[in-house]
Scaffold this motif. Structure first.
Motif, PDB file in Angstrom:
ATOM      1  N   GLU A 193      56.993  28.367  37.306  1.00  0.00           N
ATOM      2  CA  GLU A 193      56.446  27.662  38.468  1.00  0.00           C
ATOM      3  C   GLU A 193      55.911  26.294  38.066  1.00  0.00           C
ATOM      4  N   LEU A 194      55.262  26.225  36.897  1.00  0.00           N
ATOM      5  CA  LEU A 194      54.799  24.938  36.383  1.00  0.00           C
ATOM      6  C   LEU A 194      55.988  24.018  36.119  1.00  0.00           C
ATOM      7  N   ALA A 195      57.042  24.557  35.531  1.00  0.00           N
ATOM      8  CA  ALA A 195      58.242  23.758  35.277  1.00  0.00           C
ATOM      9  C   ALA A 195      58.835  23.230  36.581  1.00  0.00           C
ATOM     10  N   ASP A 196      58.829  24.064  37.629  1.00  0.00           N
ATOM     11  CA  ASP A 196      59.329  23.623  38.940  1.00  0.00           C
ATOM     12  C   ASP A 196      58.480  22.482  39.477  1.00  0.00           C
ATOM     13  N   ARG A 197      57.160  22.626  39.376  1.00  0.00           N
ATOM     14  CA  ARG A 197      56.268  21.571  39.890  1.00  0.00           C
ATOM     15  C   ARG A 197      56.473  20.261  39.147  1.00  0.00           C
ATOM     16  N   GLU A 198      56.784  20.377  37.864  1.00  0.00           N
ATOM     17  CA  GLU A 198      56.994  19.180  37.046  1.00  0.00           C
ATOM     18  C   GLU A 198      58.411  18.622  37.181  1.00  0.00           C
ATOM     19  N   GLY A 199      59.270  19.372  37.869  1.00  0.00           N
ATOM     20  CA  GLY A 199      60.653  18.926  38.023  1.00  0.00           C
ATOM     21  C   GLY A 199      61.440  18.933  36.720  1.00  0.00           C
ATOM     22  N   LEU A 200      61.128  19.901  35.867  1.00  0.00           N
ATOM     23  CA  LEU A 200      61.771  19.955  34.562  1.00  0.00           C
ATOM     24  C   LEU A 200      63.107  20.680  34.660  1.00  0.00           C
TER      25      LEU A 200
END
Length: 314
Positions: free
Chosen positions: A301-308
């Motif tokens: 979810e953090l990766a999604d928020r960061e657009g990674l």
């Protein structure tokens, strides 16, 4: 499971001559930490790092570019392996496949040690499902000239962040200046997902400790002391197992730790001669590693928020 006899040869061969350690000393070491090394390797496809001539001044390990080494990596099951040596069938990024050893009992470890194995490199999967990791492995890699004392505060930041996410990590030394942190996860996600999760964690560490942490892939562009090596979660990339012996004259070992002792230890505290006593006194700090598995969702979810995006294959 019953007892098994393993034949070991050339017991008086010098393996770490500067320490006066022989092949017999190495065998005794792995027997002394048997529960720990087997816990680290059990049912995992494992590459062997073999030093059949021991570790001596000027010894080198063979590479793809130069196969004239005193030591070598072995991915495939060695010819003539006993039928009780467990295996796992794995596929490399090239598309080629192989059967690697997957130890199911301590006898397999000792059999491999008789072949000169000092370091074991297990995949973060088990043979029950070789496509979906059950361990998230975080490699805190110090850059040249960087000491262990600069890696420790990064590891403590990792611990704090994992706590915030409801995850539990298990730290260990590498046998060198670095640290590894293992997080047991449910085997539901791909290697690409796991690499993306570690990259997201690394970026968070970079924000929290911009003085210490980098996630820059290209070595020549890294300008901070500690690299969070997310690519260690790529298929066929492995880390040295807990209790493996580093092939340097000091015979240091990869030591599982409790978080509480991290600020007070040094990598050189743990070697072939000291680890058996520590293990006998306190057991394996990673004994609980497989008792509970966590969801990777918070990091993804953090990766999604960061657009990674998933990191490129290397």
């Amino acid at each position: 499971m019953g007892r098994r006899t393993v034949r070991v040869t050339s017991l008086d061969k010098p393996y770490f001559p500067e320490r006066g350690l022989t092949k017999l000393d190495v065998v005794r070491y792995f027997l002394a930490v048997g529960d720990g090394i087997l816990r680290a390797l059990r049912d995992r496809p494992t590459m062997l790092e073999r030093w059949p001539r021991g570790v001596f001044e000027g010894a080198t390990i063979a590479t793809r570019q130069d196969n004239r080494g005193d030591a070598f990596y072995q991915k495939r099951v060695p010819a003539g392996a006993p039928d009780w040596v467990g295996t796992a069938h794995i596929t490399f990024p090239s598309g080629r496949s192989a059967d690697e050893i997957a130890p199911g009992e301590l006898a397999v470890v000792i059999w491999a040690v008789n072949l000169g194995t000092l370091r074991f490199h297990p995949w973060p999967v088990t043979r029950a499902d070789v496509e979906r990791p059950d361990q998230l492995r975080i490699d805190l890699d110090p850059q040249p000239g960087v000491g262990f004392d600069q890696v420790v505060p990064v590891a403590q930041q990792v611990r704090g962040f994992l706590d915030e996410l409801g995850l539990v990590g298990y730290p260990k030394t590498t046998g060198g200046r670095g640290l590894h942190v293992y997080v047991p996860i449910e085997p539901r996600w791909s290697f690409g997902d796991c690499r993306r999760a570690v990259l997201a964690l690394g970026r968070e560490m970079q924000r929290r400790r911009p003085d210490l942490v980098t996630t820059t892939w290209w070595r020549e562009q890294r300008d901070r002391p500690v690299f969070v090596d997310y690519n260690q979660m790529a298929r066929d990339h492995t880390m040295t197992s807990a209790y493996s012996i580093r092939p340097t004259p000091a015979a240091l070992v990869s030591a599982p730790l409790d978080w509480a002792e991290l600020d007070d230890v040094r990598p050189e505290d743990f070697d072939v001669t000291t680890m058996p006593g520590r293990f006998a006194e306190r057991g394996d700090p990673h004994a609980g590693l497989d008792e509970h598995r966590f969801s990777l969702a918070p990091l993804l979810e953090l990766a999604d928020r960061e657009g990674l995006d998933p990191p490129p294959e290397r």
